[in-house]
Motif scaffolding. Structure first.
Motif, PDB file in Angstrom:
ATOM      1  N   GLN C 625       0.826  -1.204   0.000  1.00  0.00           N
ATOM      2  CA  GLN C 625       0.000   0.000   0.000  1.00  0.00           C
ATOM      3  C   GLN C 625       0.859   1.253   0.000  1.00  0.00           C
ATOM      4  O   GLN C 625       0.519   2.282  -0.587  1.00  0.00           O
ATOM      5  CB  GLN C 625      -0.889   0.017   1.238  1.00  0.00           C
ATOM      6  CG  GLN C 625      -2.095  -0.832   1.083  1.00  0.00           C
ATOM      7  CD  GLN C 625      -2.846  -0.925   2.380  1.00  0.00           C
ATOM      8  OE1 GLN C 625      -2.253  -0.912   3.456  1.00  0.00           O
ATOM      9  NE2 GLN C 625      -4.139  -1.022   2.287  1.00  0.00           N
ATOM     10  N   PHE C 626       1.989   1.156   0.697  1.00  0.00           N
ATOM     11  CA  PHE C 626       2.907   2.295   0.715  1.00  0.00           C
ATOM     12  C   PHE C 626       3.394   2.596  -0.683  1.00  0.00           C
ATOM     13  O   PHE C 626       3.460   3.762  -1.110  1.00  0.00           O
ATOM     14  CB  PHE C 626       4.071   1.969   1.655  1.00  0.00           C
ATOM     15  CG  PHE C 626       4.987   3.120   1.896  1.00  0.00           C
ATOM     16  CD1 PHE C 626       6.239   3.155   1.321  1.00  0.00           C
ATOM     17  CD2 PHE C 626       4.571   4.189   2.673  1.00  0.00           C
ATOM     18  CE1 PHE C 626       7.078   4.209   1.541  1.00  0.00           C
ATOM     19  CE2 PHE C 626       5.411   5.243   2.904  1.00  0.00           C
ATOM     20  CZ  PHE C 626       6.659   5.257   2.331  1.00  0.00           C
ATOM     21  N   ALA C 628       1.822   1.895  -3.379  1.00  0.00           N
ATOM     22  CA  ALA C 628       0.687   2.437  -4.119  1.00  0.00           C
ATOM     23  C   ALA C 628       0.511   3.912  -3.792  1.00  0.00           C
ATOM     24  O   ALA C 628       0.151   4.715  -4.667  1.00  0.00           O
ATOM     25  CB  ALA C 628      -0.578   1.665  -3.769  1.00  0.00           C
ATOM     26  N   LEU C 629       0.774   4.298  -2.543  1.00  0.00           N
ATOM     27  CA  LEU C 629       0.658   5.697  -2.171  1.00  0.00           C
ATOM     28  C   LEU C 629       1.665   6.529  -2.935  1.00  0.00           C
ATOM     29  O   LEU C 629       1.334   7.614  -3.434  1.00  0.00           O
ATOM     30  CB  LEU C 629       0.887   5.825  -0.660  1.00  0.00           C
ATOM     31  CG  LEU C 629       0.716   7.234  -0.091  1.00  0.00           C
ATOM     32  CD1 LEU C 629      -0.685   7.725  -0.381  1.00  0.00           C
ATOM     33  CD2 LEU C 629       0.991   7.244   1.384  1.00  0.00           C
ATOM     34  N   ALA C 632       0.463   7.036  -6.297  1.00  0.00           N
ATOM     35  CA  ALA C 632      -0.592   8.046  -6.368  1.00  0.00           C
ATOM     36  C   ALA C 632      -0.005   9.441  -6.375  1.00  0.00           C
ATOM     37  O   ALA C 632      -0.462  10.323  -7.115  1.00  0.00           O
ATOM     38  CB  ALA C 632      -1.545   7.876  -5.187  1.00  0.00           C
ATOM     39  N   VAL C 633       1.028   9.624  -5.555  1.00  0.00           N
ATOM     40  CA  VAL C 633       1.689  10.940  -5.556  1.00  0.00           C
ATOM     41  C   VAL C 633       2.254  11.226  -6.926  1.00  0.00           C
ATOM     42  O   VAL C 633       2.152  12.350  -7.440  1.00  0.00           O
ATOM     43  CB  VAL C 633       2.799  10.966  -4.479  1.00  0.00           C
ATOM     44  CG1 VAL C 633       3.604  12.233  -4.587  1.00  0.00           C
ATOM     45  CG2 VAL C 633       2.199  10.807  -3.110  1.00  0.00           C
ATOM     46  N   ILE C 635       1.108  10.133  -9.716  1.00  0.00           N
ATOM     47  CA  ILE C 635      -0.001  10.441 -10.615  1.00  0.00           C
ATOM     48  C   ILE C 635      -0.420  11.900 -10.444  1.00  0.00           C
ATOM     49  O   ILE C 635      -0.718  12.597 -11.415  1.00  0.00           O
ATOM     50  CB  ILE C 635      -1.180   9.499 -10.345  1.00  0.00           C
ATOM     51  CG1 ILE C 635      -0.772   8.075 -10.762  1.00  0.00           C
ATOM     52  CG2 ILE C 635      -2.410   9.938 -11.066  1.00  0.00           C
ATOM     53  CD1 ILE C 635      -1.817   7.060 -10.451  1.00  0.00           C
ATOM     54  N   VAL C 636      -0.435  12.354  -9.185  1.00  0.00           N
ATOM     55  CA  VAL C 636      -0.805  13.751  -8.943  1.00  0.00           C
ATOM     56  C   VAL C 636       0.126  14.683  -9.704  1.00  0.00           C
ATOM     57  O   VAL C 636      -0.300  15.615 -10.384  1.00  0.00           O
ATOM     58  CB  VAL C 636      -0.741  14.052  -7.431  1.00  0.00           C
ATOM     59  CG1 VAL C 636      -0.820  15.529  -7.178  1.00  0.00           C
ATOM     60  CG2 VAL C 636      -1.871  13.337  -6.725  1.00  0.00           C
ATOM     61  N   LEU C 639      -0.539  14.538 -13.422  1.00  0.00           N
ATOM     62  CA  LEU C 639      -1.760  15.243 -13.808  1.00  0.00           C
ATOM     63  C   LEU C 639      -1.579  16.753 -13.744  1.00  0.00           C
ATOM     64  O   LEU C 639      -2.080  17.488 -14.606  1.00  0.00           O
ATOM     65  CB  LEU C 639      -2.907  14.815 -12.897  1.00  0.00           C
ATOM     66  CG  LEU C 639      -3.496  13.456 -13.265  1.00  0.00           C
ATOM     67  CD1 LEU C 639      -4.524  13.022 -12.246  1.00  0.00           C
ATOM     68  CD2 LEU C 639      -4.115  13.522 -14.644  1.00  0.00           C
TER      69      LEU C 639
END
Lengths: 101, 170, 646
Positions: C625-626, C628-629, C632-633, C635-636, C639
């Motif tokens: 999960q870490f 994945a976090l 996500a960062v 991806i931010v 974007l």
């Protein structure tokens, strides 16, 4: 079609985010998998929306394949979870950290 | 206030609410059931989009097969319920929620303010025609026969893989 | 023509070095090792002799031949090849080196008998001959410098040959190190000179450089600097002021080493180099004067120290420094062939003196203090006769060789230099005769002061025959240099032979007034009288009236102490240069620069990497999960980028 496409896209984005948050927050492996399914569904929704609004059936065709893959992936993932549970007797993701430094 | 709009609001709310509830329940079985409700709502949304085949397949495959598989595994393994939400790693969880919100607002911005290249408003007849099973079947068995066969192989591999992984003894 | 094979004279000794060096410990027979070593040099000598006679038969203009082996360095405009130049000057030097070298090799078979590292000695000696031949036969500065450094290395190796022996207050290895380091300082000057030569003339080849130096257009200041740097190199190698301090300490090595390297050959390398580069030196008259001044001052200075030394080898060492000073005096007043002539005769009688001293030391079982000798004449007649001949030669008694060469120098310093040079040179000749015969009287004549446990005996034939050969050379060696006023037409044969080499340089010298023949004869008689005076005074004091020496010593105790301690120059250098450098190296360079800076940087780099990596690897904690976090960062960020470039 009276409704503009943005509505469907917003809904899809919302569901996707909920899925992402679900993957990042929950500690139970099965709930994480369900959140992943949620994300896949949001992608499906996007594609169907576009297919409908463009008058093209390609999008729905692709959704067909996505569902196929999602089904296969769910089966395998759950098999892995069963194997994992047999070894560790827990489904807590925080405790499955052997691949660390 | 057309029918499409009313139906969209109805099924949309069902989907959104059930998804939020799914990730916030402590009990795993309750989460799974809320996911089933989410799939049902999605099927309704597909109907408003004139995607008949997909809606039916959604119910049959997702809600009917995948979720049943999930529930079987849950019942087999009997996992213990999670503790309270903010007990373990609170900082990471709050950070994750914030990140999620940021991504959501970025996506919203992109949806509204990016320029579309193709006109995205086909006529209703075209939309209906695109969603019929004849149309999908025609495409599937002529232009996209190769991915179709590959998907068959994929399912075969997945079946064997799941069998092997979940066996008790080799 | 044998001159085409001149490179054999260089490589035969190298072969001897390799054979003796690699297989020396396996060859148990001393005779075989000695024969290998001596015949390598002996064969080289034969080749040189044949080349000499063949060159003699050639007309004067074509006597210079260059034998090129292969191209060594070719980089940009720099072209250096391994090539040997056979001309009149290099043939004379080669004759001296291989001839005297051969004699000393044969002598060493007897002297080093029973030594546990017999093979190593001969290997080093052959290596030395190899380097020395490279030096004198080279046709460019780089090959000469190779030989220059090579003889310095062999000098170090041979001085410290008995590495487990003590020597005065320290060890033989310290003496070898001192020789090497002081030589190095001179070599630095030589290198600077070479760099300047390349910068000015664009080449390092003798023929090209000297041709361009002869042509007009180069400012005198350039020549001054080049000559100055080259001369610094020469003072290092040939033990002149200020870099002479290594030569007395070099007596720590075996006596054949002192004879070969520190009397006949290596120390003459500086003289050879200055003579070879004569055109550069005459184009810088200021430096030429410096050469003469340094030469005559060194000669006087060393002679005064030699007056009071009690170690037989030390007396001879200071005598060498003094005679080298004479050679530089000759070069400095423009009498280049006279300098080379003295080089040749000095090689004969100084090698003889050292070998005779070795014979005495051997017979007296390593006793080197002449105060413990006395009356050895009846025990060692052959050694006595040859030693006496050499002492007469060095004192300048006619018709021995030393008379002709030294007189040539004194005459040139009077005619081409000034009266002061002649006066100092003549006074030094007096001192030379005095201290040599002090040595002879204290050693061979008078009362026996020998310790009870020493039984002196004559040395074996393998040692006395070389002595006799050198004695013959010391007697007749001067005859080829009989000055013009005696030998009639054709002039001085030796000078005539070397004339083409120094022709261009002598044209550039400013000539003073010529003197009548009578002046020359008068000065000749004066120098003979001085020599005889020195001999008689020494005989009077040390033979007839020994206590007179002690009385003088007590009366002039201050001066005696200064002379005995070599004017305290070693101590001065130690205080001025050695100790500060040592302290600087220890406290600054070692403790601060090496330990703190360099080690600190290297270790610090490692510890920085260590600490960074310790922090970064916490990112890989194995929790999916870490990861994945983090995704996500990412991806931010992606974007955001898309939004801002839309």
């Amino acid at each position: 079609m009276e409704l503009s496409i943005e509505y469907y896209l917003i809904l899809s984005a919302f569901m996707f985010i909920i899925g992402v948050i679900g993957v990042l927050i929950r500690r139970n492996a099965i709930v994480v998998f369900m959140s992943i399914e949620l994300m896949l569904n949001s992608a499906n929704l996007t594609m169907v929306a576009f297919s409908s609004y463009l008058g093209n059936s390609i999008g729905q065709l692709f959704v067909f394949f996505v569902m196929t893959v999602a089904a296969a992936e769910a089966a395998i993932g759950l098999a892995i979870i069963i194997a994992m549970f047999r070894n560790k007797k827990t489904l807590n993701i925080d405790e499955i950290n052997i691949l660390k430094w | 206030m057309s029918l499409q709009f009313i139906l969209f609001i109805l099924f949309g709310l069902i989907s959104a609410a059930s998804s939020v509830l799914m990730i916030t329940r402590k009990d795993v079985v309750v989460s799974a059931l809320f996911l089933v409700l989410n799939f049902a709502g999605l099927a309704g949304i597909y109907i408003t989009l004139n995607a008949q085949f997909i809606a039916v397949v959604q119910v049959i495959v997702y809600a009917g097969a995948i979720m049943v598989l999930f529930l079987f595994v849950i019942m087999l393994l009997r996992p213990e319920n999670e503790k309270k939400f903010l007990e373990a790693n609170p900082s990471i969880k709050i950070f994750a929620v914030i990140i999620g919100a940021v991504i959501f607002f970025q996506l919203v911005y992109l949806i509204f303010f990016s320029s579309a290249h193709n006109p995205v408003n086909a006529s209703v007849e075209a939309s209906i025609k695109a969603g019929t099973i004849e149309e999908i079947g025609k495409q599937l068995y002529t232009n996209y026969i190769l991915p179709f066969e590959a998907a068959g192989f994929l399912l075969l591999a997945a079946t064997i893989g799941a069998l092997v992984l979940a066996k008790k003894k080799f | 023509m044998m001159t085409e094979y001149i490179y054999l004279t260089v490589f035969l000794p190298l072969l001897g070095f390799l054979i003796n060096g690699i297989f020396g410990t396996k060859i148990k027979n001393e005779k075989v090792i000695g024969i290998i070593g001596s015949s390598a040099v002996g064969l080289s000598f034969i080749i040189v002799v044949i080349s000499f006679f063949q060159t003699l038969s050639l007309p004067e203009e074509s006597r210079k031949q260059i034998v090129e082996l292969f191209t060594w360095i070719q980089a940009g405009g720099l072209n250096v090849s391994i090539a040997y130049q056979v001309d009149q000057l290099s043939l004379i030097m080669a004759l001296v080196v291989t001839g005297v070298g051969f004699i000393i090799h044969v002598y060493s078979i007897g002297y080093m008998h029973g030594d546990k590292s017999f093979w190593r000695f001969f290997a080093y000696l052959n290596l030395f001959i190899f380097a020395m031949m490279n030096l004198i036969l080279a046709d460019n500065f780089v090959l000469l410098f190779l030989g220059w450094e090579g003889v310095g290395l062999c000098s170090y190796l041979l001085i410290g040959f008995w590495y487990d022996r003590k020597f005065e207050k320290s060890t033989t290895s310290e003496a070898g190190k001192k020789a090497f380091v002081v030589n190095r300082i001179g070599d630095f000057g030589f290198l600077l000179g070479m760099f300047l030569i390349y910068l000015t003339f664009g080449s390092l080849n003798f023929t090209e450089v000297f041709a361009r130096a002869d042509a007009p257009g180069i400012p005198e200041s350039t020549f001054t600097f080049i000559a100055l740097f080259l001369f610094i190199g020469a003072t290092g190698k040939s033990a002149q002021i200020p870099l002479y301090v290594w030569l007395p300490d070099a007596m720590a090595g075996p006596t054949p080493v002192s004879a070969l390297i520190h009397a006949a050959t290596m120390v003459t390398a500086g003289v050879y180099m200055v003579a070879r580069c004569s055109i550069i030196f005459v184009s810088a008259p200021a430096i030429l004067t410096v050469v003469a001044v340094v030469g005559v001052v060194t000669a006087l200075f060393a002679a005064t120290i030699g007056l009071v030394q009690n170690d037989i080898k030390k007396v001879l060492a200071y005598s060498t420094i003094s005679q080298l000073g004479y050679m530089f005096l000759a070069l400095g007043v423009g009498a280049f062939s006279a300098g080379i002539f003295h080089l040749m005769t000095h090689a004969f009688f100084k090698a003889l003196l050292f070998l005779g001293a070795g014979s005495i030391i051997h017979a007296m079982h390593e006793e080197q203090n002449i105060q413990a000798y006395g009356g050895l004449k009846k025990y060692m007649p052959h050694t006595f006769i040859t030693f006496l001949i050499a002492s007469l030669a060095i004192s300048g008694i006619p018709p021995l060789s030393g008379f002709f060469s030294k007189d040539e120098i004194l005459w040139s310093s009077f005619a081409n230099g000034n009266v002061l040079f002649w006066a100092l040179g003549a006074f030094t000749a007096l001192l030379t005769a005095f201290y040599m015969f002090r040595l002879v009287n204290l050693t061979f004549f008078g009362k026996e002061r020998i310790a009870k446990d020493k039984h002196p005996h004559e040395s074996p034939k393998v040692m006395t025959i070389p002595l006799m050969a050198l004695a013959v050379l010391s007697v007749i060696g001067g005859l080829i240099g009989i000055p013009a006023l005696f030998s009639g037409e054709g002039g001085n044969k030796f000078e005539h032979w070397l004339e083409p080499i120094f022709k261009n340089s002598e044209l550039k010298l400013s000539h003073y007034q010529t003197y009548a023949h009578s002046t020359e004869i008068t000065l000749m008689i004066v120098s003979v009288i001085l020599a005889v005076t020195g001999i008689l005074v020494a005989r009077n004091i040390y033979l007839k009236n020994p206590s007179f020496a002690d009385k003088m010593k007590n009366k002039f105790n201050g001066i005696y102490k200064i002379l005995w301690n070599k004017y305290f120059i070693d101590e001065f250098y130690d205080w001025l240069i050695v100790t500060p450098i040592y302290r600087l190296s220890e406290s600054v360079l070692w403790k601060i620069t090496d330990a703190k800076l360099i080690d600190g940087t290297v270790n610090g780099l490692a510890s920085i990497v260590n600490s960074i990596s310790t922090r970064i690897r916490k990112f890989e904690n194995g929790i999916a999960q870490f990861y994945a976090l983090i995704m996500a960062v990412g991806i931010v960020i992606a974007l955001f980028w898309i939004i801002f470039t839309l």
